[in-house]
Write a protein that holds these residues in place. Sequence first.
Motif, PDB file in Angstrom:
ATOM      1  N   THR A   1     -30.978  52.674 -25.582  1.00 35.41           N
ATOM      2  CA  THR A   1     -31.076  53.360 -26.867  1.00 35.41           C
ATOM      3  C   THR A   1     -31.709  54.718 -26.594  1.00 35.41           C
ATOM      4  OG1 THR A   1     -33.316  52.609 -27.394  1.00 35.41           O
ATOM      5  CG2 THR A   1     -31.488  51.142 -28.000  1.00 35.41           C
ATOM      6  N   GLY A   2     -31.831  55.539 -27.623  1.00 38.66           N
ATOM      7  CA  GLY A   2     -32.497  56.820 -27.457  1.00 38.66           C
ATOM      8  C   GLY A   2     -33.932  56.656 -26.972  1.00 38.66           C
TER       9      GLY A   2
ATOM     10  N   PRO B   1     -24.622  51.064 -20.552  1.00 41.00           N
ATOM     11  CA  PRO B   1     -24.104  51.126 -21.934  1.00 41.00           C
ATOM     12  C   PRO B   1     -25.148  51.628 -22.918  1.00 41.00           C
ATOM     13  CG  PRO B   1     -24.581  48.854 -21.307  1.00 41.00           C
ATOM     14  CD  PRO B   1     -24.729  49.675 -20.053  1.00 41.00           C
ATOM     15  N   TYR B   2     -24.653  52.309 -23.932  1.00 44.28           N
ATOM     16  CA  TYR B   2     -25.488  52.781 -25.035  1.00 44.28           C
ATOM     17  C   TYR B   2     -25.184  51.902 -26.241  1.00 44.28           C
ATOM     18  CZ  TYR B   2     -27.659  55.979 -28.395  1.00 44.28           C
ATOM     19  OH  TYR B   2     -28.447  56.530 -29.379  1.00 44.28           O
ATOM     20  N   ILE B   3     -26.188  51.261 -26.797  1.00 41.53           N
ATOM     21  CA  ILE B   3     -25.955  50.233 -27.808  1.00 41.53           C
ATOM     22  C   ILE B   3     -26.367  50.635 -29.211  1.00 41.53           C
ATOM     23  CG2 ILE B   3     -26.145  48.359 -26.136  1.00 41.53           C
ATOM     24  CD1 ILE B   3     -28.996  47.887 -27.159  1.00 41.53           C
ATOM     25  N   GLN B   4     -26.915  51.817 -29.391  1.00 41.34           N
ATOM     26  CA  GLN B   4     -27.420  52.229 -30.704  1.00 41.34           C
ATOM     27  C   GLN B   4     -26.335  52.973 -31.463  1.00 41.34           C
ATOM     28  OE1 GLN B   4     -30.948  54.623 -30.447  1.00 41.34           O
ATOM     29  NE2 GLN B   4     -31.628  54.055 -32.492  1.00 41.34           N
ATOM     30  N   GLN B   5     -25.795  52.371 -32.494  1.00 46.79           N
ATOM     31  CA  GLN B   5     -24.733  53.005 -33.257  1.00 46.79           C
ATOM     32  C   GLN B   5     -25.260  54.219 -34.006  1.00 46.79           C
ATOM     33  OE1 GLN B   5     -22.886  50.137 -35.804  1.00 46.79           O
ATOM     34  NE2 GLN B   5     -21.909  49.029 -34.132  1.00 46.79           N
ATOM     35  N   ASN B   6     -24.523  55.312 -33.907  1.00 52.60           N
ATOM     36  CA  ASN B   6     -24.880  56.551 -34.604  1.00 52.60           C
ATOM     37  C   ASN B   6     -26.229  57.104 -34.189  1.00 52.60           C
ATOM     38  OD1 ASN B   6     -22.491  56.356 -36.191  1.00 52.60           O
ATOM     39  ND2 ASN B   6     -23.537  54.923 -37.553  1.00 52.60           N
ATOM     40  N   GLY B   7     -26.689  56.745 -32.989  1.00 54.42           N
ATOM     41  CA  GLY B   7     -27.944  57.280 -32.491  1.00 54.42           C
ATOM     42  C   GLY B   7     -27.745  58.642 -31.849  1.00 54.42           C
ATOM     43  N   LEU B   8     -28.856  59.258 -31.412  1.00 50.51           N
ATOM     44  CA  LEU B   8     -28.778  60.585 -30.818  1.00 50.51           C
ATOM     45  C   LEU B   8     -27.971  60.586 -29.525  1.00 50.51           C
ATOM     46  CD1 LEU B   8     -32.394  62.005 -31.316  1.00 50.51           C
ATOM     47  CD2 LEU B   8     -30.284  62.830 -32.351  1.00 50.51           C
TER      48      LEU B   8
END
Length: 251
Positions: free
Chosen positions: A223-224, A158-165
């Motif tokens: 995260t990125g 999962p990717y958890i960083q909202q609006n990240g790259l």
Amino acid sequence: MSAFWQAVGFLTRFPVPKRAQTLEGWSRSPRYYPLVGLLLGAAVWLVGAAAGFVFGSAGSPVAAALVVAFWIIATGALHLDGWMDLADGLGSQRGRERALEIMKDSRVGAMGVVAAIALILLKAAAVQQLAAEGALAVLAVVPAMARAVLLAAIRFFPYIQQNGLGSGLREGVTPAVLLANGLLALAASFGIAGWRGAIAFAGVLLAGWLFGLYIVRKLGGFTGDVYGALVEGSETLALLALLAFTTGGFL
């Protein structure tokens, strides 16, 4: 071709057409990450060969240092920045939320600096010894191995960083894309380094999977910065594995 140029422009500092410097094709760009890794690897290998010619031996410390310096510059230190941020976050020994806050901080802490120095030294030493053993060409496939691992991480964790790259990248990593790029990286690894390359790639994939499980347990997902750290760690592990197979008599 916009997705390809997006991948080139994001992962490297190689020049891309101005018309490609938009977000068009962004979600499809990961399918080209291992291919961009091969382009980067070819450039790294050429720099190593040129440095060896100028300084008398590809296995000289100066040549190895130049290779690693070019490697960092060619990627805009994108992945190295993530490596340092993750080291700061995990090295803080704080809870999940506080660790993520530390990783978002633009300042680099002591753990990040130490982690970067250790990584650069390991890469330079491995490059020097591989070159001294006449195996400089394996550098051409190492970045592709790492970016194939990155694709697997994008797909399965999962990717958890909202609006990240990293937002929106997962939809572009379909099972077909993942399989095709895995086979590409495997073929390149075997073609350049033989069974040593194929086994090293398998080992890096396994290590990346274990790393992903650890990150999910510690941070809840990627995260990125974690993606960048994964690339740096995978490249370094691939270099060390190829070096061990070349000099250690394992194969």
